[in-house]
Design an enzyme around this catalytic site. Structure first.
Site, PDB file in Angstrom:
ATOM      1  N   GLU A  31       0.862  -1.196   0.000  1.00 48.08           N
ATOM      2  CA  GLU A  31       0.000   0.000   0.000  1.00 48.08           C
ATOM      3  C   GLU A  31       0.892   1.237   0.000  1.00 48.08           C
ATOM      4  OE1 GLU A  31      -3.315   1.127  -0.119  1.00 48.08           O
ATOM      5  OE2 GLU A  31      -2.313   3.071   0.112  1.00 48.08           O
ATOM      6  N   ARG A 102     -17.665   3.446   6.028  1.00 46.98           N
ATOM      7  CA  ARG A 102     -16.518   2.953   5.255  1.00 46.98           C
ATOM      8  C   ARG A 102     -15.354   2.600   6.184  1.00 46.98           C
ATOM      9  NH1 ARG A 102     -14.544   3.658  -0.103  1.00 46.98           N
ATOM     10  NH2 ARG A 102     -16.633   4.350  -0.563  1.00 46.98           N
ATOM     11  N   TYR A 215     -28.968   7.350   4.753  1.00 50.57           N
ATOM     12  CA  TYR A 215     -29.311   6.152   5.528  1.00 50.57           C
ATOM     13  C   TYR A 215     -28.527   6.200   6.836  1.00 50.57           C
ATOM     14  CZ  TYR A 215     -25.195   4.813   2.729  1.00 50.57           C
ATOM     15  OH  TYR A 215     -23.975   4.808   2.088  1.00 50.57           O
ATOM     16  N   ASP A 295     -11.587  -0.422  -8.801  1.00 49.86           N
ATOM     17  CA  ASP A 295     -11.619   0.836  -9.550  1.00 49.86           C
ATOM     18  C   ASP A 295     -10.486   0.927 -10.573  1.00 49.86           C
ATOM     19  OD1 ASP A 295     -13.867   1.700  -8.240  1.00 49.86           O
ATOM     20  OD2 ASP A 295     -12.953   3.473  -7.329  1.00 49.86           O
TER      21      ASP A 295
END
Ligand SMILES: Cc1cc2nc3c(=O)[nH]c(=O)nc-3n(C[C@H](O)[C@H](O)[C@H](O)COP(=O)(O)OP(=O)(O)OC[C@H]3O[C@@H](n4cnc5c(N)ncnc54)[C@H](O)[C@@H]3O)c2cc1C
Length: 408
Positions: A31, A102, A215, A295
């Protein structure tokens, strides 16, 4: 050799690492960032994603903080007229529909990966390039300790601006397509929200050139609020970075909307703005033992809430292909790409169309509202079967039970 390398520890990269480890492979995740920073606020996790998260051992950790909305409530922005209610039932697809923060999803994936002996996590050094080396690849690593590393294969889950995708396809630095739309996101504390916004459902409000999604998340401690606005030519191309945004701009844009929507917008403590972009489907996802995922392969507009879900599906199909191969990683990666291309291209195209339908003005919006309100519950639910019912390779990997009620 040091197993399979994964570039990127986002939702796609961590899911891929866990899925590959679950079929017996050794994985190193590289990463670029020093640490994961939760970008965005809420994520909707449809059954096609939850089925895989369950198999990866992540769903249970997520459940305490997740909310399972009972329905999607669709209202007209200007007067709050109810246009449709779409029930969300776990039994239809054999997995629940959840909404989560998230940060909670990232933490659950990261904790699970950190506990998995077959996965090594390396932060602060991204993969900037690759070269074929025998049947495997040689990676060029950046960061404070630059160098090279050998791997059996490379899974590029390095996001919409993927450097590996650019090398693979020889494309320009920025070939994303602007949507002319931006997403303004906020987390409203429960104490500042009304009961309507805290009910366990997903809410969609439709208006001319704008829509609103909200939500409850974090067990109901916050309301995740997203305002999508057409900005036309003022929206710059290519970006999906977020930036702080002024509350007055959102409040002005929604000034003519129904009171409950306006009150929720006014309760937002601060906003961040995303410029929304996608990319035309790629003809090429692999280069020998290098494969794109998430993505990096198929960035999409968020109007079907599927970017993360499709990355998670990718991870399942990749692991299924690797498990079913005779050891030839390049062949397994091609099988994966073949299995994913058409589905993700369809989701990309449908997400773009959905945005246009949501933002219609009269008279087309009157027709849309009429069709939606007359369609009836069963047909409304069935319209999402192609999306929420996981493809065969995903089910094969997840080993999930067949749905109690076969989608019709
Ligand atoms: C407004 C909005 C709402 C959304 N809502 C939903 C939703 O409700 N449901 C849903 O399913 N999806 C949703 N999405 C989409 C979803 O957020 C993305 O599709 C998903 O996060 C993509 O995950 P990824 O792992 O492929 O990429 P990313 O999350 O972008 O992760 C890429 C990672 O790679 C790292 N990286 C970058 N370059 C390198 C390199 N060279 N080497 C190593 N590492 C590198 C980055 O630091 C990052 O950690 C939404 C998106 C937006 C904008």
């Amino acid at each position: 050799m040091a197993g399979i390398a994964v570039a990127g520890a986002g939702i796609g990269g961590l899911s891929a690492a866990l899925a590959l480890a679950s079929v017996g492979r050794t994985v190193t995740v590289h990463e670029r960032a020093e640490a994961l920073e939760p970008v965005g606020a809420g994520v909707q996790l449809s059954p096609n994603a939850c089925l895989v998260l369950d198999r990866l051992g992540v769903l249970e950790a997520l459940r305490p903080a997740a909310v399972a909305p009972g329905e999607v409530l669709i209202r007209r922005g200007r007067d709050a007229a109810v246009l449709a209610r779409i029930p969300l039932s776990a039994s239809r697809y054999g997995a629940p529909f959840l909404v989560v923060l998230r940060a909670d999803l990232q933490s659950a994936l990261l904790a699970r990966a950190a506990a998995e002996p077959a996965i090594t996590l390396s932060f602060g050094g991204g993969v900037s390039a690759y070269a074929a080396q025998g049947r495997g690849v040689r990676l060029t690593l950046g960061g404070p300790n630059p160098g090279t590393a050998a791997a059996e294969g490379l899974v590029a889950a390095d996001g919409i601006r993927s450097a590996i995708r650019r090398q693979m396809t020889g494309s320009s630095a920025d070939d994303t397509r602007t949507s002319g739309r931006s997403a303004w996101r906020s987390l409203v504390p429960a104490a500042a929200a009304e009961a309507d916004a805290l009910a366990h459902r997903s809410n969609l409000w439709l208006g001319r050139r704008a829509h609103l999604v909200h939500y409850p998340v974090a067990g109901g401690a916050f309301v995740n609020l997203v305002a999508i606005i057409d900005e036309g030519s003022t929206a710059q191309s290519g970006a999906s970075w977020s930036e702080p945004a002024a509350a007055e701009a959102v409040e002005r844009r929604f000034a003519g909307w129904a009171a409950p929507a306006r009150r929720l917008i006014a309760a937002a403590p601060g906003w961040r703005k995303w410029r929304l972009a996608d990319r035309a489907p790629l003809a090429r996802w692999t280069d020998g033992a290098v494969a794109l995922l998430g993505d990096a392969a198929h960035p999409m507009l968020p109007f079907l809430a599927q970017g993360a879900a499709q990355a998670i599906e990718d991870a399942a199909v990749l692991a299924d292909a690797v498990a079913g191969s005779s050891g030839d990683l390049a062949a397994a990666f091609s099988t994966y790409a073949e299995a994913r291309r058409a589905r993700t291209a369809r989701v990309q195209a449908q997400s773009r169309r959905q945005g246009d339908v949501y933002h219609l003005g009269p008279p087309a919006s009157t027709m849309r509202d009429l069709v939606m309100s007359r369609l009836g519950r069963d047909r409304l639910v069935a319209r999402y079967d192609w999306l929420y019912d996981p493809p065969a390779a995903v089910r094969r990997f997840a080993g999930g039970p067949p749905p109690a009620t076969a989608p019709g």
